[in-house]
Motif scaffolding. Sequence first.
Motif, PDB file in Angstrom:
ATOM      1  N   LEU A 222      36.685  40.359  42.694  1.00 19.82           N
ATOM      2  CA  LEU A 222      38.031  40.821  43.016  1.00 19.82           C
ATOM      3  C   LEU A 222      38.480  40.244  44.351  1.00 19.82           C
ATOM      4  O   LEU A 222      37.667  39.884  45.201  1.00 19.82           O
ATOM      5  N   ARG A 223      39.774  40.183  44.511  1.00 23.53           N
ATOM      6  CA  ARG A 223      40.389  39.818  45.796  1.00 23.53           C
ATOM      7  C   ARG A 223      40.860  41.123  46.427  1.00 23.53           C
ATOM      8  O   ARG A 223      41.731  41.817  45.873  1.00 23.53           O
TER       9      ARG A 223
ATOM     10  N   HIS B 274      32.864  39.745  46.073  1.00 26.17           N
ATOM     11  CA  HIS B 274      34.304  39.942  46.158  1.00 26.17           C
ATOM     12  C   HIS B 274      34.866  39.206  47.378  1.00 26.17           C
ATOM     13  O   HIS B 274      34.194  39.061  48.402  1.00 26.17           O
TER      14      HIS B 274
ATOM     15  N   ARG C 169      48.334  38.280  46.934  1.00 25.10           N
ATOM     16  CA  ARG C 169      48.018  38.647  45.548  1.00 25.10           C
ATOM     17  C   ARG C 169      46.650  39.334  45.421  1.00 25.10           C
ATOM     18  O   ARG C 169      45.789  38.918  44.626  1.00 25.10           O
ATOM     19  N   PRO C 170      46.414  40.404  46.178  1.00 28.18           N
ATOM     20  CA  PRO C 170      45.126  41.093  46.041  1.00 28.18           C
ATOM     21  C   PRO C 170      45.069  41.911  44.758  1.00 28.18           C
ATOM     22  O   PRO C 170      46.088  42.381  44.243  1.00 28.18           O
ATOM     23  N   ASP C 171      43.865  42.084  44.254  1.00 31.21           N
ATOM     24  CA  ASP C 171      43.649  43.010  43.139  1.00 31.21           C
ATOM     25  C   ASP C 171      43.588  44.453  43.647  1.00 31.21           C
ATOM     26  O   ASP C 171      43.941  45.386  42.921  1.00 31.21           O
ATOM     27  N   VAL C 172      43.102  44.604  44.883  1.00 27.44           N
ATOM     28  CA  VAL C 172      42.938  45.929  45.486  1.00 27.44           C
ATOM     29  C   VAL C 172      43.493  45.893  46.892  1.00 27.44           C
ATOM     30  O   VAL C 172      43.257  44.936  47.643  1.00 27.44           O
TER      31      VAL C 172
ATOM     32  N   LEU D 105      48.719  46.187  41.851  1.00 24.85           N
ATOM     33  CA  LEU D 105      47.417  46.209  42.498  1.00 24.85           C
ATOM     34  C   LEU D 105      46.903  47.644  42.547  1.00 24.85           C
ATOM     35  O   LEU D 105      47.641  48.600  42.329  1.00 24.85           O
ATOM     36  N   ARG D 106      45.629  47.778  42.828  1.00 25.97           N
ATOM     37  CA  ARG D 106      44.985  49.089  42.962  1.00 25.97           C
ATOM     38  C   ARG D 106      45.079  49.524  44.420  1.00 25.97           C
ATOM     39  O   ARG D 106      44.739  48.749  45.330  1.00 25.97           O
TER      40      ARG D 106
ATOM     41  N   THR E  79      36.311  49.293  44.322  1.00 24.91           N
ATOM     42  CA  THR E  79      36.452  48.350  43.221  1.00 24.91           C
ATOM     43  C   THR E  79      36.696  49.027  41.883  1.00 24.91           C
ATOM     44  O   THR E  79      36.928  48.352  40.878  1.00 24.91           O
TER      45      THR E  79
END
Length: 410
Positions: free
Chosen positions: A4-5, A31, A85-88, A109-110, A396
């Motif tokens: 993940l990013r 990550h 553009r992070p996932d979290v 995103l989370r 995560t």
Amino acid sequence: MGNLRIAILLRTAEGCLWTLPQIDELRRRGHEVIVILPAGPGALRERLRERGVETVDSPFDFRFRPTPGAVRGLWRLRRLLRALRPDVLNYHLYAAALAARAAAFRLPLRRVHMVAGPLYLESPVVRPVERLLWRLDDLIICCTQHISTHYRALGCPAERRPVAQYGVDLGHFDPARVGSTGTADPAHATARATARASVRAELGLDDDVFVALMVANTYTPKRIAFRGRNIKGHDVLLAAWRDFHAAHPRSRLLMAGVGFTEAGEAHRRRLMDRFADDRSVVWLGRLPDLRPYFLAADVNVTPSLSEGSNGVVREASAMGRPSIVSDAGGLPEAVDGSFAWIVPRGDAAALGEALATAHRAFVAGELDGMGRRAREHALRAFDRTAAAEAVADMVTGRPAADRAADLPVP
């Protein structure tokens, strides 16, 4: 789970060092971690640089004012998040949480909020607002059960407010590992005695002097909660100490720490001036290594009015020192009655009684046994690696069933 990013938003480049083990664990798992900080130097920025962690300056200064500049700052923060553009998005401290919620609204995103302390939840002004705003977080990681209980009262369901503490480096905070060599004495006795004697000699204290230690930076009195009060309880302890010392003249109080900001330092100076006539109080300022001072002391004192998990109490326990703590926040969760005394927050009389009880234990030679129990508790409860692993799982979104699969079968 794929790599993940992860973007971590912090309102300081100096503090929040507790995030470092979490960042290390996230990167160990593969990550990608990017940390967004206020512009300028700081201890945290330097530690991240040493690790090779990418940092980005925040375009928002975390000052919430009804001005066009604040709106522009939040908008630029939103543009930055869209570019990264992070996932979290993981955020710590309440100002960062407010900024993240606003800037990341409806971004794909989370959102993970990790709460270090309950002060804002104790404000009659902020609490009703937070009853609405917590819904913008996908997960709220509470560093104590006390904080999780606050969010339960605000309507947050249990699955969205798990508890994961901040750990302690038990190898570093070890009575047998002191000094610059980093060598350990398996019996603990030699290292402990040497460090204790060295610091006491430096301070001009004989071995039969009862020494209490308070480690806390000084904050300016807050407006949102405990209005006009020092939330770390310096004034409560100093008031209790005057009466205690009058009855126990062979005693000293060591006060370690500085002002958190210039205003905090000015408040600390006012406290020093107010108690300048009490020569039993020794103001130490910033200490590069707390471990010898823990060993030189007989008891750690943490009299906070508001508190999260409090790393000092955990470090004192790891160093084999009993504690006197207030019942604020998560402090009672960090100790038990076999090695600590818990008193009502803000109660100078009760604090003075606890000091007297600790002194009697000192005279009777009982504090060493309490210290051993404190160290044993720290080894069971405060491991930094386990704490970072738990936080990494939550950040995560690793399912609880997967985490349980890692546990040994009974």
